[in-house]
Structure formats: C-alpha cells, structure tokens
Design a protein around this motif. Structure first.
Motif, PDB file in Angstrom:
ATOM      1  N   TYR A 186      10.652  -1.915  -4.915  1.00  0.00           N
ATOM      2  CA  TYR A 186      10.563  -3.308  -5.354  1.00  0.00           C
ATOM      3  C   TYR A 186      10.622  -3.402  -6.877  1.00  0.00           C
ATOM      4  CZ  TYR A 186       8.442  -3.819  -0.645  1.00  0.00           C
ATOM      5  OH  TYR A 186       8.170  -3.777   0.692  1.00  0.00           O
ATOM      6  N   LYS A 187       9.889  -2.513  -7.553  1.00  0.00           N
ATOM      7  CA  LYS A 187       9.838  -2.544  -9.014  1.00  0.00           C
ATOM      8  C   LYS A 187      11.213  -2.330  -9.625  1.00  0.00           C
ATOM      9  CE  LYS A 187       6.297  -0.486 -11.123  1.00  0.00           C
ATOM     10  NZ  LYS A 187       5.218   0.500 -11.407  1.00  0.00           N
ATOM     11  N   CYS A 217      12.029  -9.351 -14.369  1.00  0.00           N
ATOM     12  CA  CYS A 217      10.826 -10.043 -13.906  1.00  0.00           C
ATOM     13  C   CYS A 217       9.589  -9.449 -14.559  1.00  0.00           C
ATOM     14  CB  CYS A 217      10.686  -9.909 -12.384  1.00  0.00           C
ATOM     15  SG  CYS A 217      11.934 -10.811 -11.471  1.00  0.00           S
ATOM     16  N   LYS A 218       8.612 -10.299 -14.797  1.00  0.00           N
ATOM     17  CA  LYS A 218       7.297  -9.847 -15.247  1.00  0.00           C
ATOM     18  C   LYS A 218       6.551  -9.437 -13.986  1.00  0.00           C
ATOM     19  CE  LYS A 218       3.020 -11.372 -17.293  1.00  0.00           C
ATOM     20  NZ  LYS A 218       2.127 -12.522 -17.309  1.00  0.00           N
ATOM     21  N   LEU A 219       6.181  -8.151 -13.904  1.00  0.00           N
ATOM     22  CA  LEU A 219       5.621  -7.602 -12.671  1.00  0.00           C
ATOM     23  C   LEU A 219       4.119  -7.415 -12.708  1.00  0.00           C
ATOM     24  CD1 LEU A 219       8.170  -4.753 -11.917  1.00  0.00           C
ATOM     25  CD2 LEU A 219       8.127  -7.040 -10.978  1.00  0.00           C
ATOM     26  N   ASN A 220       3.527  -7.671 -11.552  1.00  0.00           N
ATOM     27  CA  ASN A 220       2.130  -7.339 -11.299  1.00  0.00           C
ATOM     28  C   ASN A 220       2.096  -6.690  -9.927  1.00  0.00           C
ATOM     29  OD1 ASN A 220       0.424  -8.716 -13.510  1.00  0.00           O
ATOM     30  ND2 ASN A 220       1.928 -10.247 -12.921  1.00  0.00           N
ATOM     31  N   VAL A 221       1.248  -5.692  -9.766  1.00  0.00           N
ATOM     32  CA  VAL A 221       1.126  -4.979  -8.496  1.00  0.00           C
ATOM     33  C   VAL A 221      -0.329  -4.987  -8.071  1.00  0.00           C
ATOM     34  CG1 VAL A 221       1.464  -2.777  -7.303  1.00  0.00           C
ATOM     35  CG2 VAL A 221       3.075  -3.470  -9.090  1.00  0.00           C
ATOM     36  N   VAL A 222      -0.562  -5.302  -6.795  1.00  0.00           N
ATOM     37  CA  VAL A 222      -1.901  -5.196  -6.219  1.00  0.00           C
ATOM     38  C   VAL A 222      -1.804  -4.357  -4.953  1.00  0.00           C
ATOM     39  CG1 VAL A 222      -2.795  -7.331  -7.209  1.00  0.00           C
ATOM     40  CG2 VAL A 222      -1.696  -7.387  -4.972  1.00  0.00           C
ATOM     41  N   TYR A 223      -2.896  -3.668  -4.669  1.00  0.00           N
ATOM     42  CA  TYR A 223      -2.931  -2.754  -3.530  1.00  0.00           C
ATOM     43  C   TYR A 223      -3.911  -3.181  -2.447  1.00  0.00           C
ATOM     44  CZ  TYR A 223      -0.698   0.189  -7.027  1.00  0.00           C
ATOM     45  OH  TYR A 223       0.140   0.669  -7.999  1.00  0.00           O
ATOM     46  N   ALA A 224      -4.766  -4.172  -2.757  1.00  0.00           N
ATOM     47  CA  ALA A 224      -5.818  -4.567  -1.831  1.00  0.00           C
ATOM     48  C   ALA A 224      -5.973  -6.089  -1.838  1.00  0.00           C
ATOM     49  CB  ALA A 224      -7.140  -3.905  -2.214  1.00  0.00           C
ATOM     50  N   PHE A 225      -6.427  -6.616  -0.717  1.00  0.00           N
ATOM     51  CA  PHE A 225      -6.547  -8.066  -0.561  1.00  0.00           C
ATOM     52  C   PHE A 225      -7.477  -8.721  -1.587  1.00  0.00           C
ATOM     53  CE2 PHE A 225      -7.954 -11.989   1.580  1.00  0.00           C
ATOM     54  CZ  PHE A 225      -6.720 -12.612   1.653  1.00  0.00           C
ATOM     55  N   PRO A 226      -8.638  -8.149  -1.903  1.00  0.00           N
ATOM     56  CA  PRO A 226      -9.484  -8.792  -2.929  1.00  0.00           C
ATOM     57  C   PRO A 226      -8.771  -8.926  -4.275  1.00  0.00           C
ATOM     58  CG  PRO A 226     -10.759  -7.177  -1.716  1.00  0.00           C
ATOM     59  CD  PRO A 226      -9.324  -7.001  -1.291  1.00  0.00           C
ATOM     60  N   ASP A 227      -7.972  -7.927  -4.639  1.00  0.00           N
ATOM     61  CA  ASP A 227      -7.196  -7.997  -5.889  1.00  0.00           C
ATOM     62  C   ASP A 227      -6.123  -9.075  -5.800  1.00  0.00           C
ATOM     63  OD1 ASP A 227      -8.705  -5.877  -6.900  1.00  0.00           O
ATOM     64  OD2 ASP A 227      -7.287  -4.398  -6.097  1.00  0.00           O
ATOM     65  N   PHE A 228      -5.529  -9.185  -4.633  1.00  0.00           N
ATOM     66  CA  PHE A 228      -4.507 -10.207  -4.396  1.00  0.00           C
ATOM     67  C   PHE A 228      -5.111 -11.601  -4.584  1.00  0.00           C
ATOM     68  CE2 PHE A 228      -2.238 -13.087  -1.542  1.00  0.00           C
ATOM     69  CZ  PHE A 228      -0.942 -12.890  -1.954  1.00  0.00           C
ATOM     70  N   ILE A 235       0.833  -1.203   0.000  1.00  0.00           N
ATOM     71  CA  ILE A 235       0.000   0.000   0.000  1.00  0.00           C
ATOM     72  C   ILE A 235       0.867   1.252   0.000  1.00  0.00           C
ATOM     73  CG2 ILE A 235      -2.027  -1.082   1.033  1.00  0.00           C
ATOM     74  CD1 ILE A 235      -1.139   0.063   3.745  1.00  0.00           C
ATOM     75  N   SER A 236       2.178   1.060  -0.082  1.00  0.00           N
ATOM     76  CA  SER A 236       3.125   2.173  -0.058  1.00  0.00           C
ATOM     77  C   SER A 236       3.724   2.379  -1.442  1.00  0.00           C
ATOM     78  CB  SER A 236       4.243   1.882   0.953  1.00  0.00           C
ATOM     79  OG  SER A 236       5.334   2.738   0.743  1.00  0.00           O
ATOM     80  N   ASN A 237       3.459   3.532  -2.041  1.00  0.00           N
ATOM     81  CA  ASN A 237       4.013   3.817  -3.369  1.00  0.00           C
ATOM     82  C   ASN A 237       5.535   3.824  -3.367  1.00  0.00           C
ATOM     83  OD1 ASN A 237       1.586   3.968  -4.761  1.00  0.00           O
ATOM     84  ND2 ASN A 237       1.287   6.105  -4.211  1.00  0.00           N
ATOM     85  N   SER A 238       6.159   4.318  -2.315  1.00  0.00           N
ATOM     86  CA  SER A 238       7.623   4.336  -2.277  1.00  0.00           C
ATOM     87  C   SER A 238       8.176   2.915  -2.207  1.00  0.00           C
ATOM     88  CB  SER A 238       8.136   5.189  -1.109  1.00  0.00           C
ATOM     89  OG  SER A 238       7.708   4.674   0.128  1.00  0.00           O
TER      90      SER A 238
END
Length: 128
Positions: free
Chosen positions: A18-19, A27-38, A10-13
């Motif tokens: 990490y990115k 690496c092929k990256l995916n980012v999620v910010y919330a548990f339902p998305d995870f 949940i931290s942009n920094s």
C-alpha cells in the motif's frame, strides 16, 4: 494536491504494498496496526482515503467501516478493503457496509494506483 491516507493493516507485506502505491501518488501516509490507534487517529484527523485489510486485529473491516460511519467526520473518506479472499458474500458485505472498493490481493501496483487515481479524481470532481 496531496491526499491524506490512512493504512490499517496487521500485515507488513500489505503495508509495504500500500505504501509503495500511495507514495507514488504523493499521499501523506499514516499507518495504524490496532483498532484503538485507528479510533484515536480518527478523533484527530480526517483522511481522504482509508486502505485496510479485511482481517484485522480482533476485528474485521466490516465492523471498522461501521465505526467510521458512526463518527461525525468533516468529510467522508474513501474506503478500500483488501483481501486475498474473493468470496462474493464477503465483497458484498464490505460494499454494503460502506466500502467504496473491494480489492482482491495479490494485485499489480499499476492497477492499484489506477484505482486510487480514479477515486481521487472522483473526490476532486465532487462525486463522492
């Protein structure tokens, strides 16, 4: 070989940190910010690596790791938990719940990338 990585933060920094390292390792990256998305992501894909903050939206990494372990994934992803809190109890709890690595933040990119390379090498050699 390109690895699939999932960042849950949940931290942009932290996400940018990490990115940068994961991009340097192609690496092929995916980012999620919330548990339902995870959860939705895990239903559709199995990442090789999950990097997450200890403190998340309405939950924590230890609870999320237990959820990961309850899914019938085709492979077990490496799980890295990152936190500015370096309390021994927190680290032990994260590792006992199934994390492969606990990393204290802030951290140098070179050290983070070295840890990632070591995990990927273990996976490549079948030592998960």
């Amino acid at each position: 070989m390109s690895h699939k990585a999932l960042i849950y933060s949940i931290s942009n920094s932290n996400i940018e940190f990490y990115k940068k390292s994961l991009n340097n390792l192609n690496c092929k990256l995916n980012v999620v910010y919330a548990f339902p998305d995870f959860e939705r992501f895990l239903l559709n894909e199995t990442p090789d690596l999950i990097v997450m903050d200890l403190e998340l939206d309405n939950t924590d990494a230890i609870t999320v790791i237990k959820e990961i372990k309850s899914h019938q994934l085709t492979t077990d992803p490496f799980i890295i938990v990152c936190s500015p809190k370096s309390d021994d109890y927190i680290q032990i709890s994260a590792l006992n719940s199934g994390a492969d690595e606990f990393i204290d933040l802030p951290l140098n990119h070179l050290i983070f990338e070295s840890k990632l390379k070591a995990l990927f090498k273990r996976k490549q050699n079948g030592n998960t």
